[in-house]
Write a protein that holds these residues in place. Structure first.
Motif, short mmCIF file in Angstrom:
data_model
loop_
_atom_site.label_atom_id
_atom_site.label_comp_id
_atom_site.label_asym_id
_atom_site.label_seq_id
_atom_site.Cartn_x
_atom_site.Cartn_y
_atom_site.Cartn_z
N GLU A 1 29.33 139.35 -27.17
CA GLU A 1 30.23 139.80 -26.09
C GLU A 1 29.56 139.69 -24.73
OE1 GLU A 1 31.94 143.64 -26.73
OE2 GLU A 1 32.79 143.04 -28.65
N ALA A 2 28.28 140.01 -24.69
CA ALA A 2 27.54 139.89 -23.42
C ALA A 2 27.49 138.42 -22.99
CB ALA A 2 26.13 140.46 -23.59
N GLU A 3 27.31 137.53 -23.95
CA GLU A 3 27.29 136.09 -23.63
C GLU A 3 28.62 135.67 -22.99
OE1 GLU A 3 26.65 133.86 -27.20
OE2 GLU A 3 24.61 134.58 -27.50
N ARG A 4 29.72 136.09 -23.63
CA ARG A 4 31.05 135.66 -23.14
C ARG A 4 31.32 136.25 -21.76
NH1 ARG A 4 32.64 135.58 -28.73
NH2 ARG A 4 32.96 137.81 -28.79
N TRP A 5 30.94 137.53 -21.60
CA TRP A 5 31.20 138.19 -20.32
C TRP A 5 30.46 137.50 -19.17
CZ3 TRP A 5 27.52 141.04 -17.40
CH2 TRP A 5 28.06 141.64 -16.27
N ILE A 6 29.17 137.23 -19.39
CA ILE A 6 28.40 136.65 -18.28
C ILE A 6 28.85 135.20 -18.02
CG2 ILE A 6 26.35 135.72 -19.51
CD1 ILE A 6 26.23 137.83 -16.33
N ALA A 7 29.21 134.49 -19.08
CA ALA A 7 29.67 133.10 -18.88
C ALA A 7 30.92 133.07 -18.02
CB ALA A 7 29.93 132.44 -20.22
N SER A 8 31.76 134.13 -18.14
CA SER A 8 33.00 134.16 -17.37
C SER A 8 32.74 134.43 -15.89
CB SER A 8 33.95 135.23 -17.93
OG SER A 8 33.47 136.52 -17.58
N LEU A 9 31.56 134.93 -15.54
CA LEU A 9 31.23 135.21 -14.13
C LEU A 9 30.59 134.01 -13.43
CD1 LEU A 9 29.69 138.80 -14.16
CD2 LEU A 9 32.07 138.11 -13.96
N ILE A 10 30.17 133.04 -14.21
CA ILE A 10 29.43 131.91 -13.61
C ILE A 10 30.40 130.87 -13.06
CG2 ILE A 10 27.88 129.98 -14.15
CD1 ILE A 10 26.45 131.81 -16.12
N ASP A 11 30.12 130.42 -11.84
CA ASP A 11 30.93 129.35 -11.24
C ASP A 11 30.35 128.02 -11.73
OD1 ASP A 11 32.26 127.55 -9.72
OD2 ASP A 11 31.34 128.14 -7.80
N TRP A 12 30.86 127.55 -12.86
CA TRP A 12 30.28 126.36 -13.50
C TRP A 12 30.49 125.10 -12.67
CZ3 TRP A 12 27.05 127.13 -17.43
CH2 TRP A 12 27.18 128.31 -18.17
N ASP A 13 31.51 125.12 -11.77
CA ASP A 13 31.76 123.91 -10.99
C ASP A 13 31.05 123.94 -9.64
OD1 ASP A 13 33.46 122.83 -12.92
OD2 ASP A 13 35.05 124.19 -12.25
N GLY A 14 30.46 125.09 -9.31
CA GLY A 14 29.78 125.21 -8.01
C GLY A 14 28.49 124.41 -7.98
N GLU A 15 27.94 124.30 -6.76
CA GLU A 15 26.70 123.53 -6.64
C GLU A 15 25.55 124.21 -7.34
OE1 GLU A 15 25.57 122.20 -2.82
OE2 GLU A 15 27.35 120.92 -2.64
N ARG A 16 25.51 125.56 -7.21
CA ARG A 16 24.47 126.33 -7.89
C ARG A 16 25.14 127.44 -8.66
NH1 ARG A 16 20.96 129.53 -4.99
NH2 ARG A 16 19.61 129.92 -6.75
N ALA A 17 24.84 127.54 -9.96
CA ALA A 17 25.48 128.56 -10.79
C ALA A 17 24.71 129.87 -10.68
CB ALA A 17 25.55 128.07 -12.23
#
Ligand SMILES: Cc1cc2nc3c(=O)[nH]c(=O)nc-3n(C[C@H](O)[C@H](O)[C@H](O)COP(=O)(O)OP(=O)(O)OC[C@H]3O[C@@H](n4cnc5c(N)ncnc54)[C@H](O)[C@@H]3O)c2cc1C
Length: 288
Positions: A214-230
């Motif tokens: 659950e912690a993995e899924r939660w933090i992945a949802s906060l990351i801007d994967w398309d941004g220049e720096r995640a």
């Protein structure tokens, strides 16, 4: 001691001598023999099997030989391929252990403090098991570590299949002392941008690596994967560390009759803080 030159010969030797055990670097096995815990009737040495000493590329994966030593995996060319496994190999014991100890031995021993294990769990690696008459079967490494799949007496771990993610990955270990030592806690964090995933595994605090899904899924949802720096804010990194630690070392729950459970002991609270700090730092480094 029998010294076969191929995996199939080694399997055949084990099948012919059911009381014999395989030995790779011998760092775990001979320690058990020396302590009087084991008296193998025969040994099948894996040290001359060239096919399990290196690695090859296969469909976006690396197929790692079980005979790779920690010293070999710690070198820069391997670190460029699978950085977290290289970091774990560099942290695995003193130099004489790293020179002899192997990836396959680390997995087969399945000690909670095996440094490669949380990394392989986070990478969702699979094992290629060699059996009699050239048989090969693949199982997730987590199934072996959880005891859901066992090796038959004449089976060997031949290779480990690891996805090549071409993204940051970090392994951190706490030993409770300076210099090389067994982990009191360890954390592997792997970024998987193609699947927009963060995978994390915590080692040494339980019989097998723990995945705080659950912690993995939660933090992945906060990351801007398309941004220049995640990158993530420090508060999010802190919260991730706490989330991972609480998932792996949960608060005691009240009994069915509502009786308050005893509080976590100071030693367990310390371990929880250690896991939180390792997870926070590992993710911060992976994103930096
Ligand atoms: C002083 C000391 C410090 C250590 N510190 C660390 C540390 O910090 N981190 C860490 O992770 N480990 C540590 N270890 C443990 C050890 O070095 C590792 O687990 C090592 O990777 C074991 O590999 P090996 O090749 O020596 O295994 P071996 O001792 O040869 O074998 C271990 C077990 O695995 C089986 N086996 C070996 N290869 C295979 C195979 N291919 N297929 C099926 N079964 C197989 C053997 O039959 C045996 O049961 C330490 C050990 C010592 C003695």
């Amino acid at each position: 001691m029998t010294l076969p030159a191929s995996l199939d010969e080694a399997v055949a030797a084990l099948a012919a001598m059911p009381a014999a055990v395989p030995v790779a670097g011998g760092t775990d096995l001979m320690a058990a023999v020396n302590r009087g815990l084991l008296r193998p009737a025969g040994l099948v040495g894996l040290g001359r099997i060239n096919e399990i000493r290196g690695w090859q590329y296969q469909d976006g994966h690396a197929l790692l030989g079980a005979g790779l030593t920690h010293a070999r995996m710690g070198r820069p060319d391997f670190a460029a391929l699978i950085p977290a496994l290289a970091a774990a190999a560099r942290a695995a014991g003193p130099p004489q252990i790293r020179n002899a100890g192997t990836l396959g031995g680390n997995i087969a021993s399945a000690a909670p403090t095996g440094d490669a294990l949380p990394v392989l769990a986070a990478l969702e690696a699979t094992l290629v098991i060699a059996g009699p008459e050239g048989a090969r079967r693949e199982i997730p490494v987590s199934h072996l570590l959880a005891g859901r799949e066992l090796l038959a007496p004449a089976e060997l771990i031949g290779h480990v299949r690891v996805p090549l993610l071409h993204a940051p990955q970090v392994f951190l270990k706490a030993t409770g002392r300076t210099g090389p030592g067994r982990a009191t806690a360890s954390v592997a964090v792997v970024l998987d941008p193609a699947r927009r995933g963060v995978r994390c595994a915590v080692g040494a605090i339980a019989p097998m690596p723990l995945r705080p899904l659950e912690a993995e899924r939660w933090i992945a949802s906060l990351i801007d994967w398309d941004g220049e720096r995640a990158a993530l804010a420090p508060e999010a990194l802190n919260a991730f560390g706490e989330y991972v630690a609480a998932a792996c070392i949960p608060d005691p729950v009240p009994a069915a009759d509502g009786t308050e459970p005893p509080a976590l002991s100071p030693a367990v609270l310390h371990l929880r803080r250690t896991v939180a700090a390792l997870a926070r730092r590992a993710l911060g480094r992976a994103l930096s």
